[in-house]
Design an enzyme around this catalytic site. Structure first.
Site, short mmCIF file in Angstrom:
data_model
loop_
_atom_site.label_atom_id
_atom_site.label_comp_id
_atom_site.label_asym_id
_atom_site.label_seq_id
_atom_site.Cartn_x
_atom_site.Cartn_y
_atom_site.Cartn_z
N CYS B 131 0.84 -1.20 0.00
CA CYS B 131 0.00 0.00 0.00
C CYS B 131 0.88 1.25 0.00
CB CYS B 131 -0.93 0.05 1.21
SG CYS B 131 -1.92 1.57 1.20
N ILE B 193 -1.68 -6.36 -9.53
CA ILE B 193 -0.84 -5.47 -8.77
C ILE B 193 -1.67 -4.61 -7.80
CG2 ILE B 193 0.99 -5.23 -10.48
CD1 ILE B 193 -0.35 -2.71 -11.52
C1 LIG Z 1 -10.04 3.14 -2.57
C2 LIG Z 1 -9.08 1.98 -2.66
C3 LIG Z 1 -8.69 1.30 -1.50
C4 LIG Z 1 -7.81 0.23 -1.55
N1 LIG Z 1 -7.47 -0.44 -0.40
C5 LIG Z 1 -6.67 -1.53 -0.45
C6 LIG Z 1 -6.36 -2.31 0.71
O1 LIG Z 1 -6.85 -2.05 1.82
N2 LIG Z 1 -5.51 -3.37 0.58
C7 LIG Z 1 -4.96 -3.73 -0.63
O2 LIG Z 1 -4.21 -4.70 -0.70
N3 LIG Z 1 -5.27 -3.04 -1.76
C8 LIG Z 1 -6.10 -1.96 -1.70
N4 LIG Z 1 -6.41 -1.28 -2.86
C9 LIG Z 1 -5.85 -1.73 -4.15
C10 LIG Z 1 -6.84 -2.60 -4.93
O3 LIG Z 1 -7.16 -3.78 -4.24
C11 LIG Z 1 -6.28 -2.96 -6.32
O4 LIG Z 1 -5.09 -3.68 -6.15
C12 LIG Z 1 -6.01 -1.72 -7.18
O5 LIG Z 1 -7.02 -0.77 -7.01
C13 LIG Z 1 -5.83 -2.03 -8.66
O6 LIG Z 1 -6.98 -2.61 -9.23
P1 LIG Z 1 -8.12 -1.77 -10.04
O7 LIG Z 1 -7.40 -0.98 -11.09
O8 LIG Z 1 -9.04 -2.81 -10.57
O9 LIG Z 1 -8.75 -0.87 -9.03
C14 LIG Z 1 -7.29 -0.18 -2.80
C15 LIG Z 1 -7.69 0.49 -3.97
C16 LIG Z 1 -8.58 1.55 -3.92
C17 LIG Z 1 -8.97 2.24 -5.19
#
Ligand SMILES: Cc1cc2nc3c(=O)[nH]c(=O)nc-3n(C[C@H](O)[C@H](O)[C@H](O)COP(=O)(O)O)c2cc1C
Ligand SMILES: Cc1cc2nc3c(=O)[nH]c(=O)nc-3n(C[C@H](O)[C@H](O)[C@H](O)COP(=O)(O)OP(=O)(O)OC[C@H]3O[C@@H](n4cnc5c(N)ncnc54)[C@H](O)[C@@H]3O)c2cc1C
Ligand code: FES
EC number: 1.3.-.-
Lengths: 255, 306
Positions: B131, B193
């Site tokens: 993160c 990722i």
């Molecule tokens: C608002 C928000 C909160 C997130 N919180 C976490 C989290 O608590 N733990 C984690 O491993 N990834 C977290 N992520 C990352 C997502 O799980 C994911 O890996 C990332 O958004 C890429 O995928 P996407 O393009 O489909 O959103 C978060 C992403 C967003 C947008």
């Protein structure tokens, strides 16, 4: 869900009024609730990506309306949508205003913040309240939908900052009567903050409808935090789920 | 009964379909149960849990960017014990796999949370070492070779019952190195990722849009980076890979499978429309039927070079 655009009218250079047909949406929508709206009709167009939050402005039979103002890309695309276009949106979301009965109430709206007060005024009229509307804007071009409010409100007071309509003043400066059971307000943050300070200690119930940037609108992203007082503590609330309507006396405006 | 072409297996655990909702974009699952039938999902990865409750960063925490968004939520969560007491019993009523994403400020904290989770009724653990939005823990572990090795092997040594997925950070020069370290340290699977470190500035005020100055970029804008990283990881390790990043429709899912994914996670698309994961599941089924593909897993790593 989706619905058909009945009209998308330009009211002035910045304001638009859109009507969407959706019996499903209308069934559950309460005054003060909002929804997340996809600002274009293409399924896979990914820019702008997120849906935009808008307040339920009015309900007429199977349709609901949106009063919106041009801000950026999303609202610009929205303003280009034609009649009969299919558009997609969420269910009605958030808590909504409380609807009182047989009371003396004030509505204070600024600019596009007037939007959710229209449907509210209908519901309040149906419940036999005496309603005063305070409606402020920068200029005459910010004041809209008065013809609707004339049907629901007992008194209407208008002010503009440049004096082009009503009194030349901020809306909070023209409030001289504080004899209300409840005050509802929606508008720019500085205005709502003023409304609360004007009515504080005079009116017990002040409901403010806050707006905060939202990604999901459903309580999942934690992007829309509002701070409120709870006893001696300051606690976090999600604007989209615990709001958008909050107790004005408890909101922490600046942290 | 007709065969289920969408069934996949990760570390011996069967998923009825390869669509998992990504951590942080689906709350604790329950938030979405009002809007979609979450029993239709292959799995849910819940918001990243820590030992104690965390209140996250100051507002503003999100800003939209072209075809994506930046967030700096700051891993806000109710803490592992409250999750187990308040959320898990409700979540268990649904017929879907539960992956619990977790993190810590120190290695000891990572281990402690993992031990607690190892003994409850969930399917898999997903360790977040990636993160970008917190000062301690998170990305600091996922972008340093030694720390990655240490945190993954420490956690792995202390859990007995559940497979461990390691979620990789894209904010490194060579993801292959990190993938290999994770595999060698005992990771049972990799998810890739997490968000890419990004920034956005208001040109009127010259101030950053986010209170945290920088944030994590997600959404369709990051998909090409994610596909490349899944492809590189697939060439490097033998353990299964869960592809994540910018998936918004079934075509994106197929692309991630071809690059080397065994399953995928849907993140930001849940905000765009909560029905997207369900729509993807239906569209995938139709795609496989039309193409006469017996099982989706046959697409994993099926890329043709030359
Ligand atoms: C608002 C928000 C909160 C997130 N919180 C976490 C989290 O608590 N733990 C984690 O491993 N990834 C977290 N992520 C990352 C997502 O799980 C994911 O890996 C990332 O958004 C890429 O995928 P996407 O393009 O489909 O959103 C978060 C992403 C967003 C947008
Ligand atoms: C509960 C709620 C109800 C609302 N009701 C109305 C309404 O009835 N009529 C109306 O005109 N506007 C309303 N707004 C504000 C409206 O959501 C924004 O003006 C709109 O999202 C701007 O989008 P854009 O793409 O044109 O602007 P951009 O600046 O391009 O948007 C970028 C991002 O900022 C967000 N954003 C920008 N301004 C605001 C704002 N003031 N509030 C919240 N998010 C914002 C957008 O959603 C988007 O994610 C409401 C906001 C909330 C939270
Ligand atoms: S907008 Fe996502 S939690 Fe409120």
């Amino acid at each position: 869900m989706t619905g058909k655009i009945v009209f998308n009218k330009k009211l002035s250079d910045k304001y638009y009024y859109m009507k969407i047909e959706s019996p499903e949406f209308v069934k559950n929508a309460k005054p003060g609730q909002f929804f997340m709206l996809k600002t274009q009709s293409f399924d896979y167009l990914v820019d702008p990506l997120l849906r935009r939050p808008f307040g339920v402005c009015d309900i007429e039979e199977d349709c609901f309306t949106i009063l919106y103002t041009l801000v950026g890309k999303g609202t610009y695309l929205l303003s280009n949508l034609q009649t009969s276009t299919e558009i997609s949106f969420s269910n009605p979301l958030g808590n909504g205003f409380s609807i009182v009965k047989n009371k003396n109430v004030a509505l204070v709206g600024g600019g596009v913040g007037i939007a959710p007060l229209l449907y509210l005024s209908k519901a309040l009229k149906d419940n036999n309240n005496s309603i005063t509307l305070y409606y402020g804007g920068k200029s005459i071009g910010d004041i809209h939908l008065l013809e609707y409010f004339e049907n629901t409100c007992d008194y209407i007071k208008i002010s503009t900052e440049d004096g082009s309509l009503g009194e030349k003043a901020l809306i909070t400066d023209i409030i001289t009567n504080f004899d209300y059971d409840i005050v509802y307000t929606c508008g720019p943050k500085p205005m709502m903050k003023n409304v609360v300070s004007v009515f504080q200690d005079k009116v017990e119930n002040i409901e403010v409808s806050l707006d905060e940037r939202m990604a999901c609108g459903l309580g999942a992203c934690l992007g829309c935090i509002i701070y409120v007082k709870e006893g001696d503590n300051i606690v976090q609330k999600r604007c989209c789920v615990e709001g958008p309507v909050f107790d004005g006396n408890k909101v922490v405006w600046e942290l | 009964m007709a065969k289920n072409r969408l069934e996949v297996e990760i570390c011996g655990i069967k998923f009825k379909n390869p669509i998992i909702t990504a951590s942080g974009t689906f709350g604790y699952g329950i938030e979405y149960s009002r809007f979609i039938d979450i029993s239709k999902l292959g799995g849910i990865s819940v918001k990243g849990l820590s030992l104690n409750e965390v209140s996250g960063n100051m507002m503003p925490r999100i800003i939209e960017t072209p075809a994506g968004m930046l967030n700096a939520i700051g891993l806000q969560n109710i803490g592992v014990n409250r999750f187990i007491e308040e959320k898990l019993p409700i979540l268990k009523k649904y017929d879907t796999r539960i992956i619990v994403n977790f993190w810590g400020k120190t290695i000891e904290e990572y281990v402690e949370v993992a031990k607690i989770l190892d003994s409850v009724d969930i399917d898999m653990l997903e360790i977040n070492i990636s993160c970008p939005n917190i000062k301690e823990g998170g990305i600091a572990f996922g972008t340093d070779h030694k720390m990655t090795e240490k945190v993954v092997s420490s956690v792995k040594k202390n859990i007995k019952n559940k497979p461990l997925i390691v979620k990789l950070s894209p904010n490194v020069t060579d993801i292959k190195l990190f993938a290999k370290i994770c595999e060698d340290s005992g990771a049972d699977a990799i998810s890739a990722i997490n968000t890419l470190l990004g920034m956005s500035i208001d040109i009127e005020t010259k101030k950053p849009h986010l209170s945290n100055i920088t944030g994590g970029l997600s959404g369709p804008a990051i998909k090409p980076v994610a596909v490349r990283m899944v492809y590189e990881t697939y060439k490097t390790v033998k353990i299964p890979i869960i592809g994540i990043g910018g998936i918004i429709n079934y075509k994106d899912v197929i692309e991630f499978f071809i690059a080397g994914s065994t399953a995928v996670q849907i993140g930001t698309a849940n905000f765009v429309d909560p029905e997207i994961p369900i729509k993807i599941i239906n569209d995938l089924k139709t795609y496989l039927e039309n193409k006469n593909i017996d099982k989706i897993s046959s697409l994993t790593g099926s890329i043709k070079i030359n």
